[in-house]
Enzyme design. Structure first.
Site, PDB file in Angstrom:
ATOM      1  N   SER A   8     -47.974 -70.700  44.642  1.00 49.25           N
ATOM      2  CA  SER A   8     -47.383 -69.850  43.602  1.00 49.25           C
ATOM      3  C   SER A   8     -45.883 -70.088  43.485  1.00 49.25           C
ATOM      4  O   SER A   8     -45.114 -69.811  44.411  1.00 49.25           O
ATOM      5  CB  SER A   8     -47.645 -68.381  43.926  1.00 49.25           C
ATOM      6  N   HIS A  33     -49.612 -72.492  40.588  1.00 52.50           N
ATOM      7  CA  HIS A  33     -49.836 -71.142  40.052  1.00 52.50           C
ATOM      8  C   HIS A  33     -48.523 -70.600  39.480  1.00 52.50           C
ATOM      9  O   HIS A  33     -47.486 -70.615  40.135  1.00 52.50           O
ATOM     10  CB  HIS A  33     -50.328 -70.245  41.191  1.00 52.50           C
ATOM     11  N   ASP A  35     -46.708 -67.326  37.712  1.00 55.07           N
ATOM     12  CA  ASP A  35     -46.806 -65.882  37.497  1.00 55.07           C
ATOM     13  C   ASP A  35     -45.855 -65.433  36.391  1.00 55.07           C
ATOM     14  O   ASP A  35     -44.635 -65.487  36.566  1.00 55.07           O
ATOM     15  CB  ASP A  35     -46.440 -65.150  38.791  1.00 55.07           C
ATOM     16  N   MET A  37     -44.534 -62.261  34.290  1.00 53.39           N
ATOM     17  CA  MET A  37     -44.502 -60.792  34.342  1.00 53.39           C
ATOM     18  C   MET A  37     -43.585 -60.260  33.245  1.00 53.39           C
ATOM     19  O   MET A  37     -42.519 -60.836  33.008  1.00 53.39           O
ATOM     20  CB  MET A  37     -43.944 -60.333  35.690  1.00 53.39           C
ATOM     21  N   HIS A  66     -50.943 -67.248  35.333  1.00 57.52           N
ATOM     22  CA  HIS A  66     -51.404 -65.872  35.562  1.00 57.52           C
ATOM     23  C   HIS A  66     -50.495 -64.948  34.758  1.00 57.52           C
ATOM     24  O   HIS A  66     -49.336 -64.744  35.119  1.00 57.52           O
ATOM     25  CB  HIS A  66     -51.316 -65.599  37.073  1.00 57.52           C
ATOM     26  N   MET A  68     -49.286 -61.565  33.737  1.00 53.86           N
ATOM     27  CA  MET A  68     -49.256 -60.132  34.085  1.00 53.86           C
ATOM     28  C   MET A  68     -48.453 -59.431  32.999  1.00 53.86           C
ATOM     29  O   MET A  68     -47.319 -58.986  33.214  1.00 53.86           O
ATOM     30  CB  MET A  68     -48.621 -59.943  35.467  1.00 53.86           C
ATOM     31  N   MET A 137     -57.229 -60.113  42.543  1.00 54.69           N
ATOM     32  CA  MET A 137     -55.932 -59.780  43.151  1.00 54.69           C
ATOM     33  C   MET A 137     -56.171 -59.129  44.509  1.00 54.69           C
ATOM     34  O   MET A 137     -56.908 -58.141  44.609  1.00 54.69           O
ATOM     35  CB  MET A 137     -55.145 -58.819  42.263  1.00 54.69           C
ATOM     36  N   GLY A 142     -47.226 -58.055  40.925  1.00 57.39           N
ATOM     37  CA  GLY A 142     -45.839 -57.743  40.592  1.00 57.39           C
ATOM     38  C   GLY A 142     -44.821 -58.383  41.526  1.00 57.39           C
ATOM     39  O   GLY A 142     -43.694 -58.626  41.126  1.00 57.39           O
ATOM     40  N   PHE A 143     -45.250 -58.663  42.749  1.00 57.34           N
ATOM     41  CA  PHE A 143     -44.296 -59.185  43.736  1.00 57.34           C
ATOM     42  C   PHE A 143     -44.992 -60.175  44.675  1.00 57.34           C
ATOM     43  O   PHE A 143     -46.172 -59.994  44.994  1.00 57.34           O
ATOM     44  CB  PHE A 143     -43.725 -58.042  44.590  1.00 57.34           C
ATOM     45  N   GLY A 144     -44.242 -61.152  45.127  1.00 55.56           N
ATOM     46  CA  GLY A 144     -44.737 -62.046  46.161  1.00 55.56           C
ATOM     47  C   GLY A 144     -44.507 -61.389  47.525  1.00 55.56           C
ATOM     48  O   GLY A 144     -43.798 -60.381  47.631  1.00 55.56           O
ATOM     49  N   GLY A 145     -45.107 -61.949  48.545  1.00 60.14           N
ATOM     50  CA  GLY A 145     -44.822 -61.518  49.918  1.00 60.14           C
ATOM     51  C   GLY A 145     -45.397 -60.173  50.330  1.00 60.14           C
ATOM     52  O   GLY A 145     -44.913 -59.563  51.283  1.00 60.14           O
ATOM     53  N   ASP A 175     -55.628 -64.119  44.959  1.00 54.86           N
ATOM     54  CA  ASP A 175     -54.169 -64.154  44.817  1.00 54.86           C
ATOM     55  C   ASP A 175     -53.512 -62.949  45.489  1.00 54.86           C
ATOM     56  O   ASP A 175     -53.772 -61.805  45.107  1.00 54.86           O
ATOM     57  CB  ASP A 175     -53.857 -64.164  43.310  1.00 54.86           C
ATOM     58  N   GLY A 177     -50.964 -62.345  49.334  1.00 61.20           N
ATOM     59  CA  GLY A 177     -51.022 -62.221  50.788  1.00 61.20           C
ATOM     60  C   GLY A 177     -51.951 -63.226  51.446  1.00 61.20           C
ATOM     61  O   GLY A 177     -52.444 -62.994  52.548  1.00 61.20           O
ATOM     62  N   GLY A 197     -48.162 -68.038  47.902  1.00 60.15           N
ATOM     63  CA  GLY A 197     -46.740 -68.099  47.586  1.00 60.15           C
ATOM     64  C   GLY A 197     -45.915 -68.228  48.846  1.00 60.15           C
ATOM     65  O   GLY A 197     -45.552 -69.332  49.264  1.00 60.15           O
TER      66      GLY A 197
HETATM   67  C1  DX5 Z   1     -48.263 -61.363  42.672  1.00 58.71           C
HETATM   68  C2  DX5 Z   1     -48.498 -62.738  42.137  1.00 58.71           C
HETATM   69  C3  DX5 Z   1     -48.839 -63.714  43.175  1.00 58.71           C
HETATM   70  C4  DX5 Z   1     -47.747 -63.954  44.199  1.00 58.71           C
HETATM   71  C5  DX5 Z   1     -48.415 -64.352  45.482  1.00 58.71           C
HETATM   72  O1  DX5 Z   1     -48.137 -60.482  41.626  1.00 58.71           O
HETATM   73  O2  DX5 Z   1     -49.570 -62.717  41.211  1.00 58.71           O
HETATM   74  O3  DX5 Z   1     -49.248 -64.947  42.615  1.00 58.71           O
HETATM   75  O4  DX5 Z   1     -46.831 -64.915  43.809  1.00 58.71           O
HETATM   76  O5  DX5 Z   1     -47.462 -64.428  46.474  1.00 58.71           O
HETATM   77  P1  DX5 Z   1     -47.845 -64.273  48.012  1.00 58.71           P
HETATM   78  O6  DX5 Z   1     -48.808 -65.369  48.330  1.00 58.71           O
HETATM   79  O7  DX5 Z   1     -46.535 -64.405  48.708  1.00 58.71           O
HETATM   80  O8  DX5 Z   1     -48.484 -62.922  48.192  1.00 58.71           O
HETATM   81 ZN    ZN Z   2     -50.437 -64.686  40.576  1.00 62.25          ZN
END
Ligand code: DX5
Ligand code: ZN
Length: 216
Positions: A8, A33, A35, A37, A66, A68, A137, A142-145, A175, A177, A197
């Site tokens: 990602s 991937h 994202d 938003m 993706h 969002m 999901m 909305g957020f990575g990590g 997608d 974690g 990601g």
């Molecule tokens: C979250 C995104 C994911 C995100 C995944 O809203 O859709 O694609 O980037 O990041 P990780 O793998 O760090 O959870």
């Molecule tokens: Zn995503």
């Protein structure tokens, strides 16, 4: 089971995107991937078509987008312009999902439908035969990590059963974690593709992690 791996871009270094895209191009990643938003469907903003155009020019991997956003179909022409391989739209953002999926496929892209963690798999029963991919999901988008929601493993099993019992050709992608540990549980439950990601981009050996995820 071997997995398709889709790193990602959200977790890449936006101060030096070119270097991270070079790393992806020379890795064994299957897709990239992306994202998108809008700050309305999810409580965050990322990037849009102008940045994507640049990414698409530099990236040699198929783009797994993706969206969002509310009204995702507004972006169908932009997705075609960047030659996206997969256009993922959220179930929760589409009133007329069948029409949207048909339009995506008619545009030559793979149609993916994404489910939030609280949206049950059974809602796809009447459209599963039309889908190329379902993106589950495993965090609230909305957020990575973020931390992986373990219940997703059950959803993968349930979706696997639905797909196998209906003869659908849809791929199961997960997608949020995802790392080598959670990825193993998902692969065993029947996933086909994993988005990662932070697990990829924050590791000292991102290409090594991609390879590990592919061979789960
Ligand atoms: C979250 C995104 C994911 C995100 C995944 O809203 O859709 O694609 O980037 O990041 P990780 O793998 O760090 O959870
Ligand atoms: Zn995503």
């Amino acid at each position: 089971m071997a997995q398709i791996v889709s790193p990602s871009l959200l977790s890449a270094n936006f101060g030096n995107l070119q270097e991270d895209l070079r790393m992806i191009n020379s890795s064994s990643a299957d897709w990239l991937h992306i994202d998108i938003m809008d700050g309305v469907f999810v409580p965050n903003l990322s990037f849009g078509p102008p940045v994507l155009k640049y990414v698409a020019e530099l990236c040699e991997k198929p783009l797994d987008v993706h969206l969002m956003v509310v009204e995702p179909m507004k972006y169908l022409p932009a997705m075609k312009d960047i030659n996206a391989r997969i256009m993922n739209i959220h179930y929760e953002a589409c009133t007329h999902l069948h029409r949207a999926v048909t339009q995506i496929k008619d545009s030559g892209m793979m149609a993916g439908v994404t489910l939030n963690p609280s949206t049950p798999v059974c809602l796809l029963k009447d459209i599963i035969g039309e889908l190329d991919l379902v993106l589950l999901m495993s965090v609230n988008p909305g957020f990575g990590g973020q931390k992986f929601i373990p219940h997703t493993v059950n959803k993968v099993k349930e979706l696997r059963e639905l797909i196998d019992s209906t003869g659908s050709k849809a791929l199961i992608e997960v997608d949020g974690g995802v790392n080598v540990n959670t990825g193993k549980l998902l692969a065993e439950a029947g996933s086909d593709a994993l988005v990662a990601g932070n697990a990829v981009f924050k590791d000292a050996d991102p290409q090594g992690v991609i390879e590990l995820l592919r061979n789960l």
